[in-house]
Design a protein around this motif. Structure first.
Motif, PDB file in Angstrom:
ATOM      1  N   ASP A  61       2.479  -4.454  15.307  1.00 40.47           N
ATOM      2  CA  ASP A  61       2.050  -5.816  14.996  1.00 40.47           C
ATOM      3  C   ASP A  61       1.587  -5.879  13.545  1.00 40.47           C
ATOM      4  O   ASP A  61       1.839  -4.961  12.760  1.00 40.47           O
ATOM      5  N   THR A  62       0.898  -6.942  13.180  1.00 41.04           N
ATOM      6  CA  THR A  62       0.513  -7.144  11.782  1.00 41.04           C
ATOM      7  C   THR A  62      -0.442  -6.067  11.278  1.00 41.04           C
ATOM      8  O   THR A  62      -0.539  -5.833  10.085  1.00 41.04           O
ATOM      9  N   THR A  63      -1.169  -5.402  12.189  1.00 43.58           N
ATOM     10  CA  THR A  63      -2.122  -4.377  11.751  1.00 43.58           C
ATOM     11  C   THR A  63      -1.416  -3.113  11.275  1.00 43.58           C
ATOM     12  O   THR A  63      -2.033  -2.267  10.630  1.00 43.58           O
ATOM     13  N   SER A  64      -0.151  -2.976  11.628  1.00 47.15           N
ATOM     14  CA  SER A  64       0.606  -1.792  11.182  1.00 47.15           C
ATOM     15  C   SER A  64       1.913  -2.195  10.516  1.00 47.15           C
ATOM     16  O   SER A  64       2.927  -1.529  10.648  1.00 47.15           O
ATOM     17  N   ALA A  65       1.870  -3.328   9.809  1.00 51.89           N
ATOM     18  CA  ALA A  65       3.082  -3.829   9.163  1.00 51.89           C
ATOM     19  C   ALA A  65       3.496  -2.963   7.980  1.00 51.89           C
ATOM     20  O   ALA A  65       4.682  -2.709   7.770  1.00 51.89           O
ATOM     21  N   MET A  66       2.522  -2.498   7.204  1.00 53.66           N
ATOM     22  CA  MET A  66       2.831  -1.648   6.063  1.00 53.66           C
ATOM     23  C   MET A  66       3.241  -0.262   6.543  1.00 53.66           C
ATOM     24  O   MET A  66       2.757   0.217   7.568  1.00 53.66           O
ATOM     25  N   ILE A  67       4.102   0.403   5.766  1.00 59.09           N
ATOM     26  CA  ILE A  67       4.632   1.699   6.181  1.00 59.09           C
ATOM     27  C   ILE A  67       3.526   2.736   6.331  1.00 59.09           C
ATOM     28  O   ILE A  67       3.567   3.577   7.238  1.00 59.09           O
ATOM     29  N   SER A  68       2.496   2.675   5.489  1.00 56.76           N
ATOM     30  CA  SER A  68       1.400   3.649   5.608  1.00 56.76           C
ATOM     31  C   SER A  68       0.665   3.470   6.929  1.00 56.76           C
ATOM     32  O   SER A  68       0.289   4.445   7.589  1.00 56.76           O
ATOM     33  N   ASP A  69       0.460   2.221   7.341  1.00 61.24           N
ATOM     34  CA  ASP A  69      -0.225   1.951   8.602  1.00 61.24           C
ATOM     35  C   ASP A  69       0.658   2.313   9.792  1.00 61.24           C
ATOM     36  O   ASP A  69       0.158   2.747  10.838  1.00 61.24           O
ATOM     37  N   TYR A  80      -2.980   8.509   6.110  1.00 60.06           N
ATOM     38  CA  TYR A  80      -2.338   7.705   5.071  1.00 60.06           C
ATOM     39  C   TYR A  80      -3.294   6.623   4.597  1.00 60.06           C
ATOM     40  O   TYR A  80      -4.059   6.056   5.395  1.00 60.06           O
ATOM     41  N   THR A  81      -3.261   6.336   3.304  1.00 68.79           N
ATOM     42  CA  THR A  81      -4.073   5.260   2.758  1.00 68.79           C
ATOM     43  C   THR A  81      -3.585   3.930   3.321  1.00 68.79           C
ATOM     44  O   THR A  81      -2.385   3.639   3.289  1.00 68.79           O
ATOM     45  N   ALA A  82      -4.502   3.129   3.845  1.00 69.17           N
ATOM     46  CA  ALA A  82      -4.123   1.873   4.494  1.00 69.17           C
ATOM     47  C   ALA A  82      -3.486   0.896   3.515  1.00 69.17           C
ATOM     48  O   ALA A  82      -3.802   0.878   2.318  1.00 69.17           O
ATOM     49  N   ASN A  83      -2.566   0.109   4.043  1.00 72.65           N
ATOM     50  CA  ASN A  83      -1.970  -1.030   3.337  1.00 72.65           C
ATOM     51  C   ASN A  83      -1.150  -0.655   2.108  1.00 72.65           C
ATOM     52  O   ASN A  83      -1.040  -1.446   1.171  1.00 72.65           O
ATOM     53  N   LEU A  84      -0.552   0.534   2.120  1.00 73.16           N
ATOM     54  CA  LEU A  84       0.350   0.895   1.035  1.00 73.16           C
ATOM     55  C   LEU A  84       1.772   0.528   1.418  1.00 73.16           C
ATOM     56  O   LEU A  84       2.303   1.007   2.419  1.00 73.16           O
ATOM     57  N   LYS A  85       2.407  -0.313   0.611  1.00 72.57           N
ATOM     58  CA  LYS A  85       3.789  -0.727   0.873  1.00 72.57           C
ATOM     59  C   LYS A  85       4.765   0.312   0.370  1.00 72.57           C
ATOM     60  O   LYS A  85       5.840   0.509   0.942  1.00 72.57           O
ATOM     61  N   TYR A  86       4.398   0.987  -0.726  1.00 73.70           N
ATOM     62  CA  TYR A  86       5.262   1.989  -1.333  1.00 73.70           C
ATOM     63  C   TYR A  86       4.449   3.248  -1.641  1.00 73.70           C
ATOM     64  O   TYR A  86       3.224   3.211  -1.700  1.00 73.70           O
ATOM     65  N   CYS A  87       5.156   4.332  -1.859  1.00 74.64           N
ATOM     66  CA  CYS A  87       4.572   5.588  -2.351  1.00 74.64           C
ATOM     67  C   CYS A  87       3.523   6.175  -1.422  1.00 74.64           C
ATOM     68  O   CYS A  87       2.705   6.998  -1.837  1.00 74.64           O
ATOM     69  N   GLU A  88       3.550   5.769  -0.151  1.00 69.97           N
ATOM     70  CA  GLU A  88       2.555   6.298   0.785  1.00 69.97           C
ATOM     71  C   GLU A  88       2.727   7.790   1.005  1.00 69.97           C
ATOM     72  O   GLU A  88       1.753   8.522   1.239  1.00 69.97           O
ATOM     73  N   ASP A  89       3.975   8.269   0.897  1.00 68.96           N
ATOM     74  CA  ASP A  89       4.221   9.695   1.094  1.00 68.96           C
ATOM     75  C   ASP A  89       3.658  10.510  -0.066  1.00 68.96           C
ATOM     76  O   ASP A  89       3.002  11.530   0.150  1.00 68.96           O
ATOM     77  N   LEU A  90       3.884  10.065  -1.299  1.00 72.39           N
ATOM     78  CA  LEU A  90       3.335  10.755  -2.463  1.00 72.39           C
ATOM     79  C   LEU A  90       1.823  10.848  -2.375  1.00 72.39           C
ATOM     80  O   LEU A  90       1.233  11.920  -2.569  1.00 72.39           O
ATOM     81  N   ASP A  91       1.179   9.742  -2.085  1.00 71.93           N
ATOM     82  CA  ASP A  91      -0.274   9.702  -1.963  1.00 71.93           C
ATOM     83  C   ASP A  91      -0.754  10.661  -0.870  1.00 71.93           C
ATOM     84  O   ASP A  91      -1.739  11.393  -1.047  1.00 71.93           O
TER      85      ASP A  91
END
Length: 352
Positions: free
Chosen positions: A76-84, A181-192
């Motif tokens: 749902d919206t709470t896990s819309a970003m790839i990091s979430d 994973y850092t919350a709400n990251l759309k990109y570069c979540e893997d690098l972080d």
């Protein structure tokens, strides 16, 4: 949040949980799922985490599979970003190990068997990636990273160092070390994630091709690509800052140019500044003991070799002279592969 197959019950607890976030990718999704189901190792669950905006075509593909090892979870919206989404997978997984998978790649049949055997035989390793080979738009590129944990950690100065969809991790270790994973990251979540994890646990690479990495046009806009690069740069710089490696504005620019070095950046003056920066990092590390000194030196020297080799397009034989007369060159690992790269550089600059 709803589970598509709520009556799914595994007879035994799976040793491996494979996490596959899905948005669309309907052209490739069936093949990616099949590549997991056809593994030679079969004690796993496959968590397919589809976005609430996933297309009907992609949902139909997912629902066409009846294998009881598949658990389809709608995000749902709470896990819309790839990091979430990845954090959701960590939370919902039942396995001792968690293997990552993307919805457009292909895991080779022996992937999980190889990784489980490696992790069982190396209890000190919390995370292991593998080699991957590209196919599709840009085919035939071998994606490799350092093998030893000490070099993997130092390599994070310049690269993510883990091919994300080849990774397997120990769930309990991540939980104990509070690695998420850092919350709400759309990109570069893997690098972080990999940079953060490398400071707390050992990460290694299994020197075997485990995955076919699909390259295709993802239709990202120039604005998105610029945003990705800005975010990537901020993550690398944050790593430098948190390691308490002193930088001023000039050195921040120098670090970015070294990390993203291209032939048109080459000049004798710039290469001199770069080598001085390498020397400073190595000297600082002696007192701070952030990295194993030998591994750091080899990582810095490999970056130096790469820069001088690329710089030869502009500087010709002078690039070789700058490289050969440098102190940084002496930090290179003395093995056949490295000797071959140095010889290739010499030939390219002297036999034209």
């Amino acid at each position: 949040m709803t589970i598509v197959n709520p009556f799914f019950i595994m007879k035994t607890k799976p040793l491996v949980s494979v996490i596959m976030p899905v948005y669309n990718n309907e052209a490739f999704l069936h093949e990616s799922i099949e590549s997991i189901l056809r593994q030679t190792y079969d004690n796993f669950e496959l968590l397919i985490l589809s976005s609430e905006k996933t297309s009907q075509e992609s949902l139909a593909i997912i629902e066409s599979f009846t294998d009881p090892r598949i658990l389809h979870v709608r995000r749902d919206t709470t896990s819309a970003m790839i990091s979430d989404a990845r954090n959701l997978g960590l939370d919902r997984s039942k396995g001792v190990y968690i293997a990552y998978m993307d919805s457009d790649d292909i895991s080779l049949p022996y992937r999980l068997e190889t990784q489980v055997a490696f992790m069982e035989n190396h209890p000190d390793i919390a995370i292991a990636g593998g080699y991957a080979k590209t196919f599709g738009l840009k085919a035939g590129i071998l994606m490799k990273n350092p093998i030893r944990p000490e070099e993997m950690k130092a390599n994070m100065l310049f690269y993510a160092s883990v091919v994300n969809p080849t990774a397997i991790v120990r769930k309990d270790t991540l939980k104990h070390e509070k690695i998420r994973y850092t919350a709400n990251l759309k990109y570069c979540e893997d690098l972080d994630f990999w940079i953060h994890a490398s400071r707390k646990v050992k990460i290694a690479t299994i020197p075997k091709i485990l995955l076919l990495y699909r390259t295709h046009d993802n239709n990202a806009t120039h604005q998105e690509k610029d945003f990705q690069e800005t975010l990537r740069e901020s993550i690398f710089q944050k790593n430098m800052d948190e390691l308490e490696i002193p930088t001023d504005d000039q050195k921040r620019i120098l670090y970015k140019t070294i990390r993203t070095f291209s032939a048109d950046s080459a000049s004798p003056n710039f290469l001199s500044l770069a080598e001085n920066w390498f020397t400073d990092i190595a000297r600082i590390n002696i007192s701070k003991n952030i990295y194993e000194q030998k591994s750091l030196g080899n990582v810095l020297a490999n970056k130096w070799l790469e820069m001088c080799r690329l710089g030869s397009k502009e500087l010709g034989r002078d690039a070789w002279k700058i490289f050969w007369q440098s102190t940084t060159r002496s930090w290179l690992k003395k093995d056949i592969r490295t000797a071959g790269r140095v010889l290739k550089f010499f030939i390219a600059t002297h036999l034209k």
